[in-house]
Design an enzyme around this catalytic site. Structure first.
Site, PDB file in Angstrom:
ATOM      1  N   ASP A 124      24.354  63.010  29.802  1.00 13.60           N
ATOM      2  CA  ASP A 124      23.669  63.535  30.982  1.00 13.60           C
ATOM      3  C   ASP A 124      24.643  63.917  32.086  1.00 13.60           C
ATOM      4  OD1 ASP A 124      21.407  62.867  29.589  1.00 13.60           O
ATOM      5  OD2 ASP A 124      20.573  61.546  31.128  1.00 13.60           O
ATOM      6  N   ASP A 125      24.130  64.703  33.050  1.00 13.71           N
ATOM      7  CA  ASP A 125      24.707  64.939  34.373  1.00 13.71           C
ATOM      8  C   ASP A 125      25.856  65.933  34.420  1.00 13.71           C
ATOM      9  OD1 ASP A 125      22.835  63.111  35.126  1.00 13.71           O
ATOM     10  OD2 ASP A 125      24.234  61.548  35.745  1.00 13.71           O
ATOM     11  N   HIS A 175      18.310  69.132  32.860  1.00 11.44           N
ATOM     12  CA  HIS A 175      18.273  67.791  33.450  1.00 11.44           C
ATOM     13  C   HIS A 175      17.915  67.854  34.935  1.00 11.44           C
ATOM     14  CE1 HIS A 175      18.876  63.533  33.406  1.00 11.44           C
ATOM     15  NE2 HIS A 175      20.000  63.522  34.092  1.00 11.44           N
ATOM     16  N   HIS A 179      18.724  66.338  40.265  1.00 12.06           N
ATOM     17  CA  HIS A 179      18.707  64.961  39.771  1.00 12.06           C
ATOM     18  C   HIS A 179      17.796  64.071  40.622  1.00 12.06           C
ATOM     19  CE1 HIS A 179      20.147  61.187  37.954  1.00 12.06           C
ATOM     20  NE2 HIS A 179      20.629  61.959  36.983  1.00 12.06           N
ATOM     21  N   TYR A 216      16.527  59.582  35.353  1.00 10.41           N
ATOM     22  CA  TYR A 216      16.042  58.195  35.358  1.00 10.41           C
ATOM     23  C   TYR A 216      14.944  57.963  34.320  1.00 10.41           C
ATOM     24  CZ  TYR A 216      17.854  59.293  39.995  1.00 10.41           C
ATOM     25  OH  TYR A 216      18.613  59.787  41.032  1.00 10.41           O
ATOM     26  N   HIS A 269      26.715  59.364  29.594  1.00  2.38           N
ATOM     27  CA  HIS A 269      26.900  60.312  30.685  1.00  2.38           C
ATOM     28  C   HIS A 269      28.249  61.012  30.571  1.00  2.38           C
ATOM     29  CE1 HIS A 269      23.632  57.806  32.161  1.00  2.38           C
ATOM     30  NE2 HIS A 269      23.311  58.803  32.963  1.00  2.38           N
TER      31      HIS A 269
END
Length: 318
Positions: A124-125, A175, A179, A216, A269
């Site tokens: 992710d991210d 995503h 965020h 999350y 991540h």
């Protein structure tokens, strides 16, 4: 293309000992004899495309947006084998033929997750310049595929990383734009969080992503349905490494070794050096335990429906 020419994209062509994306263009006159009836129909559709209508997308029944029940699980589930090694470029594919020295590998269909001891490794991210390239290098060394969930507002200016991630054989997903907690986001802001992110990824890749992950894991029916309007399934996880919290390679590895089973979706991540550094050890353990790494879509055998959410793949061990 609209003018009748063909553009062929080879995401991981073997050229002079390196693996690079290659684009081959064939002019209209040369392409015409190569087209089937379906190909001619496709070019006609490109020339006069229908307008995109999100309202025309329907989320599968039943009313519950839990995705697991839509899987068509085989009546007999085998033990799950390790993917057969391939000498072709890109991640290992269970159906990839062994081509032999100097012989181009044949075209293959998606790996059959029903037959494999398969899991999905997700990050992710991103995209995170420097870490993205390093991470893809680790995956390449293990001939492994992963799914990368990207934050929309950091894609502009880093489209090259998005394209390179896809060209290496990995799946790219949405995503959100900033965020934020999508389950606490109104419909107008949700439109930007999912819709705008989808568009910038499409601009970088030339196609919309098929998967999204809410930050999350915060989702509800509205989030699922909005993702479904863009043709995306919602991907959660069943192995949370908590790598963002402890930033400790040993703890990340322990989470994987203690929780992973056939069908798992593993959450990590891209933006933390410790997570990237832990990846070779994670890949080594998965390899030693005969797991095959597939993308999220492959893990669900393309049964992950738009507008549904999932925590694991098609075949899941207890």
């Amino acid at each position: 293309m609209k003018d009748g020419s063909l553009t062929l994209f080879f995401p991981a062509a073997a050229v002079s000992g390196s693996r690079v994306p290659k684009v081959v263009r064939i002019g209209k006159d040369a392409a015409a004899p190569l087209l089937s009836d379906l190909g001619r129909a496709a070019i006609a559709a490109l020339a006069t495309p229908a307008a995109w209508d999100p309202a025309a997308v329907t989320v599968p029944e039943p009313d519950s947006v839990k995705g697991d029940p839509v899987y068509e699980v085989p009546s007999e589930i085998g033990p799950g084998e390790r993917a057969r090694e391939s000498d072709g470029a890109g991640p290992a594919l269970q159906l990839a033929p062994l081509s032999g020295s100097g012989v181009a590998p044949s075209a293959v269909v998606a790996p059959d997750a029903r037959l494999l001891r398969a899991v999905a490794l997700t990050y992710d991210d991103g995209p995170a310049r420097g870490l993205n390239e390093e991470l893809r290098g680790h995956l390449d060394e293990h001939h492994a595929a992963a799914t990368f969930f990207l934050i929309g507002n950091i894609v502009p200016g880093q489209e090259d990383l998005v394209a390179a991630t896809s060209a290496d054989g990995h799946e790219v997903g949405c995503h959100s734009w900033t965020h934020r907690d999508l389950a606490r986001t109104g419909s107008e802001k949700l439109e930007k969080e999912i819709g705008h992110t989808t568009e910038v990824i499409r601009d970088a890749l030339g196609r919309r992503p098929l998967v999204m992950r809410p930050p999350y894991g915060a989702r509800d029916k509205q989030v699922d349905e909005r993702a479904g309007q863009d043709g995306q399934s919602v991907q959660l996880w069943d192995v949370d490494t908590l790598d963002w919290q402890h930033k400790n390679g040993d703890k990340t590895l322990h989470a994987v070794t203690s929780q992973t089973r056939r069908g798992s979706i593993i959450l990590m991540h891209e933006i933390h050096q410790a997570s990237v550094d832990a990846t070779p050890r994670v890949l080594q353990w998965l390899d030693e335990n005969d797991y095959t790494l597939l993308t999220c879509s492959e893990l669900g055998q393309n049964q992950m429906w738009a507008g549904k959410h999932y925590t694991h793949g098609l075949i899941r061990e207890a």
